[in-house]
Design an enzyme around this catalytic site. Structure first.
Site, PDB file in Angstrom:
ATOM      1  CB  SER A 198       0.746  -6.749  -9.091  1.00  0.00           C
ATOM      2  OG  SER A 198       2.147  -7.089  -8.931  1.00  0.00           O
TER       3      SER A 198
ATOM      4  N   GLY B 282       2.181  -2.565  -4.869  1.00  0.00           N
ATOM      5  CA  GLY B 282       3.301  -3.229  -3.836  1.00  0.00           C
ATOM      6  C   GLY B 282       4.422  -3.260  -4.277  1.00  0.00           C
ATOM      7  CG  HIS B 283       6.458  -5.598  -7.428  1.00  0.00           C
ATOM      8  ND1 HIS B 283       5.140  -6.239  -7.569  1.00  0.00           N
ATOM      9  CD2 HIS B 283       7.190  -6.412  -7.587  1.00  0.00           C
ATOM     10  CE1 HIS B 283       5.083  -7.257  -7.707  1.00  0.00           C
ATOM     11  NE2 HIS B 283       6.446  -7.566  -7.798  1.00  0.00           N
ATOM     12  CD  GLU B 284       7.552   2.928  -7.168  1.00  0.00           C
ATOM     13  OE1 GLU B 284       8.391   3.774  -6.638  1.00  0.00           O
ATOM     14  OE2 GLU B 284       7.924   2.193  -8.069  1.00  0.00           O
TER      15      GLU B 284
END
Length: 552
Positions: free
Chosen positions: A485, A488-490
């Site tokens: 997760s 993915g955010h990075e």
């Protein structure tokens, strides 16, 4: 005004009384009418209960003496109620042990009026901003962000269409894996081929906006759509891969000799998110165990059938089923979904209008309250040389961005989970609209991750946590889930700012030790304080991360 009462013998009682007036209360008027015949002077006399006849209910039909006891009881109850109403000349207030609507012990949950007030406040903000712009520039809106929406728009449309079309490779690939009995079965080579294709596919479509030099608005749209389709493609391929192996096991049991007799594995579902072995205690010891083989066949066949019972694998392997799945507002593939009987066109139109309304407000907030702050801070940082001055500029920037980012966060939540997903739910008649829970009451980050984004949480729980936990244990499975997760955010933040800094990754991974602290007995007991800390850290974190990515 007052008067004295004249006695029948012509004398006066010398008592001053107010003149009788027409009573205003309906109950008082009723009593005046009842007693007017028995009052010599027309005054309201006190009511004295007299012995009832027993054969009449007052105003209703007389009750005979030989009437059933139930009839007499009803008649008596009516007389008592009327007598009580006669006594209540002045309106009464009933008091009871109750709590206020905002009390934590209250069962009241309908605060839709505050939701309407939220939109009214945003409308006021938008109108005042446009009036101020018109006064200063002669135009109601700034154009710095609005012009970005039209730059290379056709490039975005074509690339997005090709990206969606490229996911359809999954269906013919799976049909190949299903009929293969050699190295291309799902277990042997199919899973590896599908995984490699997904990695190459993701890398290609993440790189396209950089190669074509798109604006950050187009890049964000394509990247978010890419992430959604990656999860959809993965869920479709891996769930159908599991079903293909289950189908082969069921077919092999037609000749039990040499076939696997291990219990059937039930893939994770909403009701059973961790998956389980069907009849785990059932052991088929030999090929002659008819009862055990029959139960095993039933378990395997049940796994190949949808929960509703209308679709059985491999009948779902069709282009219409795949396209319907792409449009459904879910990231976890199932053979069949619950559906509404029809499309609510009023709701659909309202959600479409609300979607564009949210985008309009997001643009105004960015133009008026975010971009000017970041541009000014960038200029000041370029002229700054002292470390203390740099830190002060960063702190000031973060404080200025707190409220705008709080509004941005709430609007992004609404536009995605309430309006966009709700609109696709109406289009596909998708009945399960549980896209989020009451995340605003979260007391720790683990609870927030479960309730803020239910589709993504369900995907990670089903395809990452549940599949890795049996092999590496609960703690490592949780770490791997958070790691994926955070990556993915990075990626999203790196594509928006075109900087790879790792601030978002670090902040998200720091949630794990924070959750461990919040789960301690002393901290967990203070729910209100934990919710306040959650909101403070959420608002502060958004402003902090944005300032770091843009300015540092």
């Amino acid at each position: 005004m007052s008067s004295t009462t004249v006695e029948p013998n012509g004398s006066h009682d010398n008592i001053l009384r107010p003149r009788p007036r027409k009573p205003q209360h309906t109950q008082v008027a009723e009593l005046v009418r009842e007693h007017s015949g028995g009052s010599a002077n027309g005054h309201l006399e006190p009511h004295y209960d007299e012995t009832a006849s027993g054969a009449t209910s007052g105003r209703s039909t007389p009750v005979p003496e030989n009437a059933p006891e139930s009839t007499k009881a009803l008649s008596s109850a009516r007389k008592q109620v009327r007598a009580e109403q006669r006594r209540r000349i002045f309106p009464t207030i009933e008091y009871a042990s109750r709590v206020s609507h905002f009390d934590p012990e209250s069962d009241y949950r309908d605060f839709h009026g505050f939701f309407n007030l939220f939109w009214i406040g945003l409308a006021i903000m938008g109108i005042t901003s446009m009036l101020r712009n018109y006064k200063d520039t002669g135009y109601p809106l700034r154009v710095q962000i609005w012009t970005l929406f039209t730059v290379k728009l056709w490039h975005l449309a074509i690339a997005d269409f090709l990206m969606v079309a490229s996911t359809t490779v999954t269906l013919p690939l799976h049909k190949t894996f299903r009929v293969s009995d050699g190295a291309l079965t799902w277990k042997k080579g199919g899973m590896a081929i599908q995984s490699i294709y997904q990695v190459v596919w993701l890398a290609f479509w993440v790189a396209v906006p950089f190669i074509l030099s798109w604006t950050w608005t187009s890049q964000v749209f394509l990247l978010l759509h890419t992430m959604v389709l990656l999860m959809k493609m993965h869920s479709y391929a891996f769930y159908n891969g599991h079903l293909s192996e289950t189908k082969k096991r069921l077919r092999a049991l037609d000749e039990p000799h040499g076939a696997s007799k291990a219990p059937a594995y039930n893939y994770p579902t909403v009701e059973k998110p961790m998956g389980e072995l069907a009849h785990e205690d059932l052991k088929v010891d030999s090929d002659n165990d008819d009862e055990g083989l029959s139960q095993l066949r039933d378990d395997l066949a049940r796994e190949l059938t949808s929960p509703i019972g209308n679709v059985t694998y491999p009948r779902n392997l069709s282009w219409s089923n795949y396209m319907d799945y792409l449009l459904c507002p879910t990231l976890c593939y199932e053979l069949e979904y619950p559906r509404n009987t029809s499309i609510n066109w009023t709701s659909l139109i309202a959600k479409v209008v609300a979607t564009f309304g949210c985008i309009f407000l997001l643009t105004i907030i960015s133009e008026e309250f975010i971009l000017p702050v970041l541009q000014e801070s960038t200029t000041r940082l370029d002229k700054s040389s002292a470390m203390l001055e740099t830190l002060l500029i960063l702190a000031e920037t973060i404080s200025w961005l707190l409220f705008p980012f709080m509004l941005t966060f709430l609007l992004v939540f609404l536009v995605i989970f309430e309006y966009v997903l709700g609109a696709f739910g109406e289009i596909t008649r998708f009945a399960d609209r549980h896209f989020y829970s009451d995340w605003w009451n979260s007391t720790d980050w683990m609870e927030f991750s479960r309730e803020w984004n239910v589709p993504v949480y369900s995907f990670l729980r089903r395809h990452v946590y549940a599949t890795s936990k049996p092999s590496i244990g609960r703690n490592m499975a949780t770490l791997i889930t958070f790691l994926i997760s955070a990556v993915g955010h990075e990626i999203v933040m790196a594509c928006i700012t075109k900087k790879l800094r790792g601030y978002g990754f670090i902040c998200q991974m720091l949630q794990l030790p924070i959750v461990m602290l919040q789960r301690t007995r002393w901290v967990r007991a203070h729910k209100t304080a934990n919710n306040v800390l959650f909101w403070c850290s959420m608002i502060m974190g958004l402003s902090l991360i944005c300032s770091l990515y843009v300015l540092v």
